[in-house]
Design a protein around this motif. Structure first.
Motif, PDB file in Angstrom:
ATOM      1  N   THR A 147      28.512  38.736 122.198  1.00 16.02           N
ATOM      2  CA  THR A 147      27.502  38.629 121.228  1.00 16.02           C
ATOM      3  C   THR A 147      26.639  37.386 121.317  1.00 16.02           C
ATOM      4  O   THR A 147      25.444  37.489 120.581  1.00 16.02           O
ATOM      5  CB  THR A 147      27.957  38.946 119.850  1.00 16.02           C
ATOM      6  OG1 THR A 147      28.554  37.629 119.187  1.00 16.02           O
ATOM      7  CG2 THR A 147      28.809  40.071 119.546  1.00 16.02           C
ATOM      8  N   GLU A 148      27.056  36.573 121.918  1.00 15.03           N
ATOM      9  CA  GLU A 148      26.512  35.240 122.320  1.00 15.03           C
ATOM     10  C   GLU A 148      26.208  34.592 120.927  1.00 15.03           C
ATOM     11  O   GLU A 148      25.054  33.944 120.597  1.00 15.03           O
ATOM     12  CB  GLU A 148      25.013  35.468 122.995  1.00 15.03           C
ATOM     13  CG  GLU A 148      25.323  35.942 124.574  1.00 15.03           C
ATOM     14  CD  GLU A 148      24.300  36.038 125.259  1.00 15.03           C
ATOM     15  OE1 GLU A 148      23.170  35.632 124.674  1.00 15.03           O
ATOM     16  OE2 GLU A 148      24.381  36.367 126.537  1.00 15.03           O
ATOM     17  N   THR A 149      27.103  34.553 120.153  1.00 17.42           N
ATOM     18  CA  THR A 149      26.954  33.940 118.654  1.00 17.42           C
ATOM     19  C   THR A 149      28.121  32.768 118.408  1.00 17.42           C
ATOM     20  O   THR A 149      29.090  33.056 118.749  1.00 17.42           O
ATOM     21  CB  THR A 149      26.770  34.938 117.519  1.00 17.42           C
ATOM     22  OG1 THR A 149      28.116  35.909 117.531  1.00 17.42           O
ATOM     23  CG2 THR A 149      25.835  35.933 117.671  1.00 17.42           C
ATOM     24  N   PHE A 150      27.585  31.922 117.540  1.00 15.46           N
ATOM     25  CA  PHE A 150      28.514  30.828 116.997  1.00 15.46           C
ATOM     26  C   PHE A 150      28.910  30.858 115.770  1.00 15.46           C
ATOM     27  O   PHE A 150      28.120  31.368 114.720  1.00 15.46           O
ATOM     28  CB  PHE A 150      27.910  29.638 117.300  1.00 15.46           C
ATOM     29  CG  PHE A 150      27.937  29.078 118.624  1.00 15.46           C
ATOM     30  CD1 PHE A 150      28.989  28.122 119.017  1.00 15.46           C
ATOM     31  CD2 PHE A 150      26.655  29.289 119.510  1.00 15.46           C
ATOM     32  CE1 PHE A 150      28.841  27.671 120.320  1.00 15.46           C
ATOM     33  CE2 PHE A 150      26.534  28.621 120.902  1.00 15.46           C
ATOM     34  CZ  PHE A 150      27.804  27.880 121.237  1.00 15.46           C
ATOM     35  N   THR A 151      30.177  30.648 115.549  1.00 16.18           N
ATOM     36  CA  THR A 151      30.414  30.426 114.077  1.00 16.18           C
ATOM     37  C   THR A 151      31.086  29.163 114.005  1.00 16.18           C
ATOM     38  O   THR A 151      31.902  28.534 114.562  1.00 16.18           O
ATOM     39  CB  THR A 151      31.802  31.428 113.753  1.00 16.18           C
ATOM     40  OG1 THR A 151      31.375  32.791 114.186  1.00 16.18           O
ATOM     41  CG2 THR A 151      32.139  31.260 112.295  1.00 16.18           C
ATOM     42  N   GLU A 152      30.669  28.357 112.935  1.00 20.76           N
ATOM     43  CA  GLU A 152      31.031  27.002 112.838  1.00 20.76           C
ATOM     44  C   GLU A 152      32.062  26.677 111.864  1.00 20.76           C
ATOM     45  O   GLU A 152      31.871  27.174 110.610  1.00 20.76           O
ATOM     46  CB  GLU A 152      29.860  25.742 112.842  1.00 20.76           C
ATOM     47  CG  GLU A 152      29.181  25.888 114.046  1.00 20.76           C
ATOM     48  CD  GLU A 152      27.996  24.939 113.816  1.00 20.76           C
ATOM     49  OE1 GLU A 152      27.571  24.036 114.769  1.00 20.76           O
ATOM     50  OE2 GLU A 152      27.256  25.025 112.683  1.00 20.76           O
ATOM     51  N   TYR A 153      33.099  25.846 111.643  1.00 23.24           N
ATOM     52  CA  TYR A 153      34.188  25.490 110.745  1.00 23.24           C
ATOM     53  C   TYR A 153      33.961  23.996 110.520  1.00 23.24           C
ATOM     54  O   TYR A 153      34.074  23.208 111.564  1.00 23.24           O
ATOM     55  CB  TYR A 153      35.475  26.048 111.073  1.00 23.24           C
ATOM     56  CG  TYR A 153      35.297  27.514 111.574  1.00 23.24           C
ATOM     57  CD1 TYR A 153      35.634  28.314 110.281  1.00 23.24           C
ATOM     58  CD2 TYR A 153      35.467  27.735 112.498  1.00 23.24           C
ATOM     59  CE1 TYR A 153      35.816  29.735 110.624  1.00 23.24           C
ATOM     60  CE2 TYR A 153      35.379  28.999 113.051  1.00 23.24           C
ATOM     61  CZ  TYR A 153      35.421  30.068 112.142  1.00 23.24           C
ATOM     62  OH  TYR A 153      35.532  31.647 112.378  1.00 23.24           O
ATOM     63  N   ARG A 199      33.245  28.509 117.117  1.00 23.59           N
ATOM     64  CA  ARG A 199      33.779  29.475 118.031  1.00 23.59           C
ATOM     65  C   ARG A 199      32.617  30.256 118.395  1.00 23.59           C
ATOM     66  O   ARG A 199      31.716  30.832 117.640  1.00 23.59           O
ATOM     67  CB  ARG A 199      34.576  30.497 116.936  1.00 23.59           C
ATOM     68  CG  ARG A 199      35.115  31.539 117.949  1.00 23.59           C
ATOM     69  CD  ARG A 199      36.132  32.433 117.087  1.00 23.59           C
ATOM     70  NE  ARG A 199      36.778  33.773 117.955  1.00 23.59           N
ATOM     71  CZ  ARG A 199      36.073  34.758 117.931  1.00 23.59           C
ATOM     72  NH1 ARG A 199      34.912  35.116 117.873  1.00 23.59           N
ATOM     73  NH2 ARG A 199      36.842  35.644 118.781  1.00 23.59           N
ATOM     74  N   PHE A 200      32.759  30.239 119.880  1.00 27.62           N
ATOM     75  CA  PHE A 200      31.455  31.133 120.506  1.00 27.62           C
ATOM     76  C   PHE A 200      31.873  32.172 121.035  1.00 27.62           C
ATOM     77  O   PHE A 200      33.110  32.403 121.466  1.00 27.62           O
ATOM     78  CB  PHE A 200      31.092  30.363 121.743  1.00 27.62           C
ATOM     79  CG  PHE A 200      29.901  30.913 122.586  1.00 27.62           C
ATOM     80  CD1 PHE A 200      28.681  31.239 121.685  1.00 27.62           C
ATOM     81  CD2 PHE A 200      30.048  31.460 123.619  1.00 27.62           C
ATOM     82  CE1 PHE A 200      27.351  32.004 122.419  1.00 27.62           C
ATOM     83  CE2 PHE A 200      29.005  32.106 124.309  1.00 27.62           C
ATOM     84  CZ  PHE A 200      27.830  32.132 123.964  1.00 27.62           C
ATOM     85  N   ASP A 201      31.332  33.513 120.839  1.00 21.86           N
ATOM     86  CA  ASP A 201      31.914  34.985 121.219  1.00 21.86           C
ATOM     87  C   ASP A 201      30.837  35.113 122.504  1.00 21.86           C
ATOM     88  O   ASP A 201      29.686  35.576 122.134  1.00 21.86           O
ATOM     89  CB  ASP A 201      31.700  35.959 120.109  1.00 21.86           C
ATOM     90  CG  ASP A 201      32.134  37.423 120.486  1.00 21.86           C
ATOM     91  OD1 ASP A 201      32.090  37.511 121.851  1.00 21.86           O
ATOM     92  OD2 ASP A 201      32.182  38.235 119.590  1.00 21.86           O
TER      93      ASP A 201
END
Length: 204
Positions: free
Chosen positions: A95-101, A90-92
């Motif tokens: 904030t230009e940040t990723f969260t990976e699952y 998931r990219f925001d």
């Protein structure tokens, strides 16, 4: 087709680097496009067709992610299928940040559901962003194309020798499969405004 309809102008745009492998782009509300890069660059790009510029963002994964999908969601986020490592990202953009699952089923093509869930092929999977949990649709361990109709039903194709076209009720998770007359590796699909399911057969 009329002569007027065939007056098509093709424009090529340079990618930001030599190792880029742009894949199926998805439009954003502002007219830009999110572009997954399937190669080893481990990036997604936001492409502006008016300026020809692409702004890129790298996923956290260190090895080749083989990004197959980058799909914008209603909340402004972008969901990313990292096919090479069985991860959903998931990219925001704010904030230009990723969260990976991480999962143990491959991630391939993504659609976002009106209920907020994220569905992906590879093995057909539903992801709940509220709980960060995956639900595997065990009757569909491999799938390629995916789409959602106006009723919220999830449709899929199976790119196998006995390839089927099927659907899943998002509430009950009941699976229904249909056997088309030509079914040697059903691949990409689209759902028309009238509900018709269109799909390509790869080998026939």
């Amino acid at each position: 087709f009329s002569d007027e309809a065939l007056k098509i102008v093709y424009v090529d745009f340079e990618m930001p680097g030599p190792d880029r492998f742009p894949w199926t782009a998805h439009p954003e509300k502002d007219g830009t496009f999110w572009v997954p890069q399937y190669g080893a660059s481990n990036r997604i790009g936001r492409f502006n067709p008016l300026t020809g510029e692409t702004k890129e963002y790298r996923v956290p994964n260190l090895g080749p992610a083989l990004i197959h999908s980058a799909v914008p969601a209603a909340d402004g986020s972008v969901w990313v299928a990292e096919a090479g490592v069985k991860k959903l990202g998931r990219f925001d953009p704010k904030t230009e940040t990723f969260t990976e699952y991480a999962d143990d089923w491959r991630k391939h093509t993504i659609v976002t559901h009106p209920d907020g869930s994220v569905w992906s092929t590879g093995g057909l999977t539903r992801f709940d962003p509220k709980t960060s949990t995956f639900t595997h649709i065990k009757e569909v361990p491999t799938a390629y194309g995916i789409g959602i109709d106006k009723q919220g039903t999830v449709w899929f194709t199976q790119m196998t020798k006995d390839g089927t076209v099927g659907k899943v009720d998002p509430k009950t998770l009941k699976v229904t499969k249909y056997i088309p007359p030509f079914r040697d590796r059903t691949r990409r699909m689209q759902i028309a405004d009238d509900g018709t399911i269109w799909f390509a057969v790869y080998d026939d």
